[in-house]
Design a protein around this motif. Structure first.
Motif, short mmCIF file in Angstrom:
data_model
loop_
_atom_site.label_atom_id
_atom_site.label_comp_id
_atom_site.label_asym_id
_atom_site.label_seq_id
_atom_site.Cartn_x
_atom_site.Cartn_y
_atom_site.Cartn_z
N THR A 1 -7.79 17.60 -2.17
CA THR A 1 -8.95 16.72 -2.29
C THR A 1 -8.93 15.90 -3.57
N SER A 2 -8.71 16.58 -4.70
CA SER A 2 -8.71 15.86 -5.98
C SER A 2 -7.57 14.87 -6.03
N GLU A 3 -6.40 15.27 -5.48
CA GLU A 3 -5.26 14.36 -5.47
C GLU A 3 -5.56 13.13 -4.64
N LEU A 4 -6.21 13.35 -3.49
CA LEU A 4 -6.54 12.25 -2.59
C LEU A 4 -7.51 11.28 -3.26
N LEU A 5 -8.50 11.81 -3.97
CA LEU A 5 -9.46 10.96 -4.65
C LEU A 5 -8.79 10.15 -5.75
N LEU A 6 -7.93 10.80 -6.54
CA LEU A 6 -7.20 10.10 -7.59
C LEU A 6 -6.34 8.98 -7.01
N MET A 7 -5.71 9.29 -5.90
CA MET A 7 -4.84 8.31 -5.26
C MET A 7 -5.65 7.13 -4.73
N SER A 8 -6.78 7.41 -4.11
CA SER A 8 -7.57 6.37 -3.47
C SER A 8 -8.17 5.41 -4.47
N ILE A 9 -8.50 5.92 -5.66
CA ILE A 9 -9.07 5.06 -6.69
C ILE A 9 -8.11 3.92 -7.04
N VAL B 1 0.84 -1.20 0.00
CA VAL B 1 0.00 0.00 0.00
C VAL B 1 0.87 1.25 0.00
N LEU B 2 1.88 1.29 0.88
CA LEU B 2 2.76 2.45 0.95
C LEU B 2 3.53 2.65 -0.36
N GLN B 3 3.93 1.55 -0.98
CA GLN B 3 4.62 1.65 -2.26
C GLN B 3 3.69 2.25 -3.32
N SER B 4 2.45 1.79 -3.34
CA SER B 4 1.47 2.32 -4.31
C SER B 4 1.20 3.80 -4.08
N LEU C 1 -8.02 -1.80 1.90
CA LEU C 1 -7.53 -1.39 3.21
C LEU C 1 -7.29 0.12 3.26
N TRP C 2 -6.67 0.66 2.20
CA TRP C 2 -6.39 2.09 2.14
C TRP C 2 -7.69 2.90 2.03
N ILE C 3 -8.60 2.45 1.19
CA ILE C 3 -9.87 3.15 1.01
C ILE C 3 -10.65 3.19 2.33
N GLN C 4 -10.62 2.08 3.06
CA GLN C 4 -11.30 2.02 4.37
C GLN C 4 -10.65 2.99 5.35
N PHE C 5 -9.33 3.08 5.30
CA PHE C 5 -8.60 4.02 6.16
C PHE C 5 -9.01 5.46 5.85
N ILE C 6 -9.08 5.79 4.56
CA ILE C 6 -9.47 7.14 4.15
C ILE C 6 -10.87 7.48 4.64
N LYS C 7 -11.80 6.56 4.46
CA LYS C 7 -13.18 6.80 4.86
C LYS C 7 -13.30 7.01 6.37
N GLN C 8 -12.53 6.24 7.12
CA GLN C 8 -12.67 6.25 8.57
C GLN C 8 -11.90 7.38 9.24
N TYR C 9 -10.77 7.80 8.66
CA TYR C 9 -9.88 8.71 9.38
C TYR C 9 -9.74 10.12 8.81
N MET C 10 -10.18 10.34 7.56
CA MET C 10 -9.89 11.65 6.97
C MET C 10 -10.64 12.79 7.61
#
Length: 364
Positions: free
Chosen positions: A232-240, A211-214, A245-254
């Motif tokens: 915001t736009s960068e974060l969305l592009l990255m999350s896609i 995940v960190l490498q990606s 696991l990463w998407i769940q982290f973003i939803k829960q912690y951002m």
């Protein structure tokens, strides 16, 4: 493994360190013999590279073999130090795994801990740095002899994982000193450190490193709009592009300000303080956005907002963010008091613990 009790003065719940072992993970503790210089996969890659070098640049065989002998000797020397996972009667007194965990949890301050750590921990860190340099040289040699691209990529992936292991050691030390964390988590991270120091590998890396490498690769492809600095736009592009696991982290912690500020530092490659300064300057000048190459000019000093594919840059930029976060916490300043990596590994630990609880509930 000898399992002694925590001293009576301990003010946290006693934990049998055996519970931290995963019966299916291959970590038995009692059967382990310290650091293995090369894993099965690493050895296979080394031998494949050796075969390519013999055919295309035989003069370098001796150099490569000598380097590997040195690495094996270093691992063997470190293995001679007393195991951190067993009871030992040392010159200064008795040492047990639980006493080490107790020391890590209760006595580590947010300062340089070099002289407070076991010798095996400090020597092992030097070993992993030597191994990273060795594999970095092997990657370069693989390209030099025009080895199959798959081999070069595989060698590079092993090296990258080692860099992440180095980083995770810092993250564990950070999280252990966070008194806001549940004691069971702090104990778990302390024991994970003992395992890492003993074997120089870490099970968490298996799920975290990809995940960190990606994220690192995605970050390099982004073109942040320095101006609004929202990301915001960068974060969305990255999350896609990330896994679940990463998407769940973003939803829960951002929604947490500390996490969002740590994410901005990671995305933009400059400190929280520099982000705030740049926002003020651009607002005063009425400029909506600027590019990466203009950041230094507007801040009035040279800053490195981007890094290449070299994973030494990844670790270097992480340590800058880590040191800044520690300084803010110590001086009670605004801004993130943890790095993005701290928050993410904390999240992974929480998810693992929740899964364990659900599994126990399902079996009952």
């Amino acid at each position: 493994m000898h399992r002694s009790e925590l001293p009576e003065e301990s003010d946290f719940t006693q934990v049998d360190i055996g519970q931290f072992y995963d019966a299916e993970s291959g970590h038995s503790g009692a059967d382990a013999e310290g650091i293995i210089a090369l894993s099965f996969n690493e050895k296979a890659l080394y031998e494949e590279l050796l075969s390519c070098v013999k055919k295309r640049d035989p003069k370098r065989i001796e150099i490569l073999e000598a380097r590997m002998r040195d690495l094996n000797q270093l691992a063997a020397d470190i293995a001679q130090f007393p195991s951190l996972l067993e009871r030992h009667d040392l010159t200064g007194g008795t040492r047990t795994p639980k006493l080490l965990i107790n020391s890590l949890v209760k006595h580590q301050e947010k300062s340089d801990s070099t002289l407070r750590l076991p010798s095996k921990a400090s020597l092992g860190k030097g070993y992993i740095v030597a191994k990273i340099h060795t594999f970095s040289s092997m990657v370069a040699l693989s390209r030099r002899v025009d080895a199959p691209e798959e081999l070069t990529t595989a060698l590079e992936l092993e090296m990258i994982t080692m860099v992440f292991t180095l980083m995770v050691e810092d993250v564990y030390l950070n999280l252990i000193t966070d008194k806001e964390q549940p004691m069971e988590f702090r104990q778990q991270w302390a024991f994970a450190l003992l395992l890492l120091w003993e074997h120089r590998n870490d099970q968490t890396i298996e799920s975290v490193a990809p995940v960190l490498q990606s994220i690192w690769l995605a970050r390099r492809k982004l073109a942040p709009a320095f101006g609004t600095m929202m990301g915001t736009s960068e974060l969305l592009l990255m999350s896609i592009q990330m896994d679940k696991l990463w998407i769940q982290f973003i939803k829960q912690y951002m929604g947490d300000s500390g996490v969002s500020q740590a994410m901005e530092e990671f995305l933009f490659g400059i400190s929280y303080e520099q982000i705030q300064q740049l926002r003020r300057v651009l607002k005063e000048k009425g400029i909506p956005a600027i590019g990466r190459d203009e950041v230094s000019e507007f801040l009035g000093s040279h800053v490195k907002t981007d890094a290449g594919l070299d994973y030494r840059d990844f670790y270097s930029m992480y340590t800058i963010r880590r040191d800044n976060a520690r300084a803010r916490e110590r001086m009670k300043l605004d801004g993130p008091h943890k790095t993005l990596e701290d928050y993410f590994i904390q999240f992974v630990t929480e998810q693992d613990k929740e899964k364990q609880r659900n599994d126990i509930f399902a079996e009952s």
